[in-house]
Design a protein around this motif. Sequence first.
Motif, PDB file in Angstrom:
ATOM      1  N   PHE A 114      19.354 -11.535 -30.113  1.00 62.11           N
ATOM      2  CA  PHE A 114      18.304 -10.939 -30.930  1.00 62.11           C
ATOM      3  C   PHE A 114      17.161 -10.381 -30.076  1.00 62.11           C
ATOM      4  O   PHE A 114      16.711  -9.255 -30.289  1.00 62.11           O
ATOM      5  CB  PHE A 114      17.767 -11.944 -31.951  1.00 62.11           C
ATOM      6  N   SER A 115      16.669 -11.154 -29.122  1.00 63.50           N
ATOM      7  CA  SER A 115      15.514 -10.687 -28.345  1.00 63.50           C
ATOM      8  C   SER A 115      15.846  -9.459 -27.515  1.00 63.50           C
ATOM      9  O   SER A 115      15.061  -8.507 -27.456  1.00 63.50           O
ATOM     10  CB  SER A 115      14.973 -11.805 -27.439  1.00 63.50           C
ATOM     11  N   ARG A 116      17.030  -9.433 -26.889  1.00 67.24           N
ATOM     12  CA  ARG A 116      17.401  -8.274 -26.073  1.00 67.24           C
ATOM     13  C   ARG A 116      17.672  -7.044 -26.928  1.00 67.24           C
ATOM     14  O   ARG A 116      17.297  -5.934 -26.572  1.00 67.24           O
ATOM     15  CB  ARG A 116      18.618  -8.582 -25.199  1.00 67.24           C
ATOM     16  N   TRP A 117      18.333  -7.225 -28.067  1.00 67.73           N
ATOM     17  CA  TRP A 117      18.618  -6.095 -28.951  1.00 67.73           C
ATOM     18  C   TRP A 117      17.297  -5.501 -29.468  1.00 67.73           C
ATOM     19  O   TRP A 117      17.054  -4.293 -29.362  1.00 67.73           O
ATOM     20  CB  TRP A 117      19.487  -6.547 -30.116  1.00 67.73           C
ATOM     21  N   TYR A 163      13.831  -5.111 -38.493  1.00 69.54           N
ATOM     22  CA  TYR A 163      15.037  -4.943 -37.692  1.00 69.54           C
ATOM     23  C   TYR A 163      15.745  -6.261 -37.405  1.00 69.54           C
ATOM     24  O   TYR A 163      16.963  -6.288 -37.241  1.00 69.54           O
ATOM     25  CB  TYR A 163      14.762  -4.151 -36.407  1.00 69.54           C
ATOM     26  N   SER A 164      15.017  -7.351 -37.373  1.00 71.98           N
ATOM     27  CA  SER A 164      15.660  -8.665 -37.233  1.00 71.98           C
ATOM     28  C   SER A 164      16.600  -8.910 -38.407  1.00 71.98           C
ATOM     29  O   SER A 164      17.718  -9.394 -38.231  1.00 71.98           O
ATOM     30  CB  SER A 164      14.618  -9.779 -37.181  1.00 71.98           C
ATOM     31  N   LYS A 165      16.153  -8.558 -39.617  1.00 77.71           N
ATOM     32  CA  LYS A 165      16.988  -8.723 -40.809  1.00 77.71           C
ATOM     33  C   LYS A 165      18.207  -7.803 -40.758  1.00 77.71           C
ATOM     34  O   LYS A 165      19.305  -8.187 -41.135  1.00 77.71           O
ATOM     35  CB  LYS A 165      16.174  -8.438 -42.073  1.00 77.71           C
ATOM     36  N   TYR A 166      18.002  -6.580 -40.265  1.00 80.66           N
ATOM     37  CA  TYR A 166      19.098  -5.621 -40.179  1.00 80.66           C
ATOM     38  C   TYR A 166      20.167  -6.100 -39.177  1.00 80.66           C
ATOM     39  O   TYR A 166      21.359  -6.071 -39.471  1.00 80.66           O
ATOM     40  CB  TYR A 166      18.563  -4.244 -39.787  1.00 80.66           C
TER      41      TYR A 166
END
Length: 163
Positions: free
Chosen positions: A50-53, A76-79
């Motif tokens: 998640f953090s890198r994306w 975007y975290s939810k996506y």
Amino acid sequence: MSKATNNQNDHELSSKVENTDPEGKKELLSSYNILTFRSHVPEQYKSFVFSRWLHSLRFGNDMFKLTQSDTYYAAYSKYIDAILKRDNARLRVAVLTDDPDTALGWAVDELGCLHYVYVKPEVRNLGIANALVLKIESFSHLTHIGLSIWNDKHKNLVFNPFK
């Protein structure tokens, strides 16, 4: 408990991670394996993925830089989470053979569409991304680095941000 697959069809084991010393000589650091997970991200890799994306997409694509930070990260975290939970989503993680908690990079794909690939900067250009990405026909996310790779090496792929 997370189930990971790691078979000869996914990736040949004992791929090597090398480092170039100041004199330009290659130095063997370790070997890595590719672990494959379907429709979920194991806890030990969740923060890394998640953090890198989120970070590399935000700062690698000018459009996302224009979005307010809080709005971008929340939405975007939810996506990303929704993509990773899809039935056909596959997460492939390159990990050190002797320390599987140390991830070198990862890729997320789904039915021939690459959603994202990330490799740590210190181990780039060693073939890890090529090992992570299997046969694809399209991709759904684009950064400056991705645009350069697409133009230089993979002009046959289709960019489709709606997959």
